[in-house]
Design an enzyme around this catalytic site. Structure first.
Site, mmCIF file in Angstrom:
data_model
loop_
_atom_site.group_PDB
_atom_site.id
_atom_site.type_symbol
_atom_site.label_atom_id
_atom_site.label_comp_id
_atom_site.label_asym_id
_atom_site.label_seq_id
_atom_site.Cartn_x
_atom_site.Cartn_y
_atom_site.Cartn_z
ATOM 1 C CG ASN A 1 -1.582 1.265 1.473
ATOM 2 O OD1 ASN A 1 -1.589 1.828 0.761
ATOM 3 N ND2 ASN A 1 -3.021 1.735 2.721
ATOM 4 C CD1 TRP A 2 3.309 0.663 -3.222
ATOM 5 C CD2 TRP A 2 3.574 2.397 -4.822
ATOM 6 N NE1 TRP A 2 4.003 0.452 -4.209
ATOM 7 C CE2 TRP A 2 3.828 1.010 -4.748
ATOM 8 C CE3 TRP A 2 3.212 3.260 -5.320
ATOM 9 C CZ2 TRP A 2 4.749 1.313 -6.233
ATOM 10 C CZ3 TRP A 2 4.100 3.349 -7.064
ATOM 11 C CH2 TRP A 2 4.495 1.995 -6.920
ATOM 12 C CE LYS A 3 0.146 3.224 4.736
ATOM 13 N NZ LYS A 3 0.353 3.358 6.394
ATOM 14 C CG HIS B 1 -5.982 2.366 5.083
ATOM 15 N ND1 HIS B 1 -5.464 3.097 5.725
ATOM 16 C CD2 HIS B 1 -4.825 1.224 5.283
ATOM 17 C CE1 HIS B 1 -4.340 2.669 6.862
ATOM 18 N NE2 HIS B 1 -4.107 1.685 5.894
ATOM 19 C CD GLU C 1 -2.782 5.625 6.200
ATOM 20 O OE1 GLU C 1 -2.382 5.449 5.599
ATOM 21 O OE2 GLU C 1 -2.156 4.902 6.788
ATOM 22 C CD GLU D 1 -3.613 -2.432 7.239
ATOM 23 O OE1 GLU D 1 -2.515 -2.487 6.134
ATOM 24 O OE2 GLU D 1 -4.232 -1.178 6.951
ATOM 25 N N GLY E 1 2.419 1.741 10.494
ATOM 26 C CA GLY E 1 3.703 2.921 10.478
ATOM 27 C C GLY E 1 4.521 3.250 12.097
ATOM 28 C CB SER F 1 5.076 -2.064 11.420
ATOM 29 O OG SER F 1 4.551 -0.728 11.873
ATOM 30 N N GLY G 1 2.825 -1.130 4.335
ATOM 31 C CA GLY G 1 3.164 -0.077 3.955
ATOM 32 C C GLY G 1 4.169 0.747 3.606
ATOM 33 N N GLY G 2 5.215 1.062 4.729
ATOM 34 C CA GLY G 2 6.216 1.481 4.352
ATOM 35 C C GLY G 2 6.979 0.943 3.807
HETATM 36 P P1 13P Z 1 3.359 0.373 7.894
HETATM 37 O O1 13P Z 1 3.641 -1.063 6.964
HETATM 38 O O2 13P Z 1 3.363 1.345 7.280
HETATM 39 O O3 13P Z 1 2.778 -0.024 9.101
HETATM 40 O O4 13P Z 1 1.476 0.750 6.816
HETATM 41 C C1 13P Z 1 0.451 -0.555 6.795
HETATM 42 C C2 13P Z 1 -0.420 -0.389 6.606
HETATM 43 O O5 13P Z 1 -1.368 0.725 7.051
HETATM 44 C C3 13P Z 1 -1.272 -0.891 4.867
HETATM 45 O O6 13P Z 1 -1.946 -0.513 4.263
#
Ligand code: 13P
Length: 250
Positions: free
Chosen positions: A10-12, A95, A97, A167, A173, A213, A234-235
């Site tokens: 997930n590149w956000k 998500h 967010e 999640e 994050g 994470s 994510g990251g």
């Molecule tokens: P991180 O892997 O950066 O914690 O993000 C997880 C996430 O929100 C994937 O959708």
């Protein structure tokens, strides 16, 4: 039949279109694993160049969001037909967010899930508790509520093909990954909830990811759990580490 793993980035809100193409070129040779469905969920503006860039590889391109109407006066939104026309097969829905910053609710998540299925797009339906909810011992109750509303009016066949991403919000994050036991416990509870809503066959078929994470070091143990069918990353999906995560079993 054993469930096939699905590992998604997930590149956000990261990567311009040209950066996206560059990252895909870097990751392409690193994310080859015939045991895994590999998906990059990218910002809407990156979708078209990303679909072009992954041609001939095992990578699929997904979206990070979608609106629940077919088309019309919804300035700034992306429709399901736009996604299918661009070559998108998966879309992240709900998500945390989006729930937190863009006021998405269980009800809008449900509308989006139904609309995605109508267009043949597989939703990756996100759920997850806050730290307070975990500390108060209401995690499973809360997740069951999210799941039950997300799947309202979803048919058994549709549900069997869906992906759920568990999640925990406190793990996103933060570098604070859930323990393998915590992740497995909730993913099993989600599968039990799907069995209650539908039946054992649907529960056995639906794929449940863990996200929060995920790193190259935590992935192998997480993905070896009986109810964890991959990850939403994510990251670490923006770096070469994603290759190690996809190749967790090599
Ligand atoms: P991180 O892997 O950066 O914690 O993000 C997880 C996430 O929100 C994937 O959708």
């Amino acid at each position: 039949m054993p469930r096939r793993k699905i590992i998604a980035g997930n590149w956000k809100m990261n990567m311009t279109p040209s950066e996206a193409v560059e990252l895909i070129e870097t990751l392409k040779p690193l994310v080859v694993n015939e045991d895994v469905d590999v998906l990059f969920c990218v910002p809407a503006i990156d979708i078209i160049p990303a679909v072009e860039a992954v041609k001939g590889s095992n990578i699929m391109i997904g979206a990070e969001n979608m609106y629940f109407e077919d088309k019309g006066a919804f300035t700034g939104e992306i429709s399901p037909a736009m996604l299918t026309d661009a070559g998108v097969k998966y879309v992240i829905i709900g998500h945390s967010e989006r729930r937190e910053y863009f006021a998405e609710t269980d009800e809008t998540v449900n509308k989006k899930v139904l609309k995605a299925f109508e267009y043949g797009i597989t939703p990756i339906i996100c759920c997850g508790e806050t730290l307070t909810q975990r500390e108060q011992g209401v995690t499973i109750d809360f997740i069951r509520q999210q799941i039950k509303i997300a799947f309202l009016n979803v048919t058994p066949d549709q549900a069997a093909s869906a992906v759920i991403a568990y999640e925990p919000i406190w793990a996103i994050g933060t570098g604070k990954v859930a323990t393998t036991q915590q992740a497995q416990e909730v993913c099993k509870a989600i599968r039990d909830c799907i069995a209650e809503i539908y039946d054992d066959a649907v529960a056995a078929s639906i794929r449940i990811q863990y996200g929060g994470s995920v790193s190259a070091s935590s992935a192998p143990e997480l993905f070896a759990q009986p109810d964890i069918d991959g990850g939403l990353v994510g990251g670490a999906s923006l770096k070469a580490d994603f290759g190690q995560i996809v190749c967790y079993n090599k």
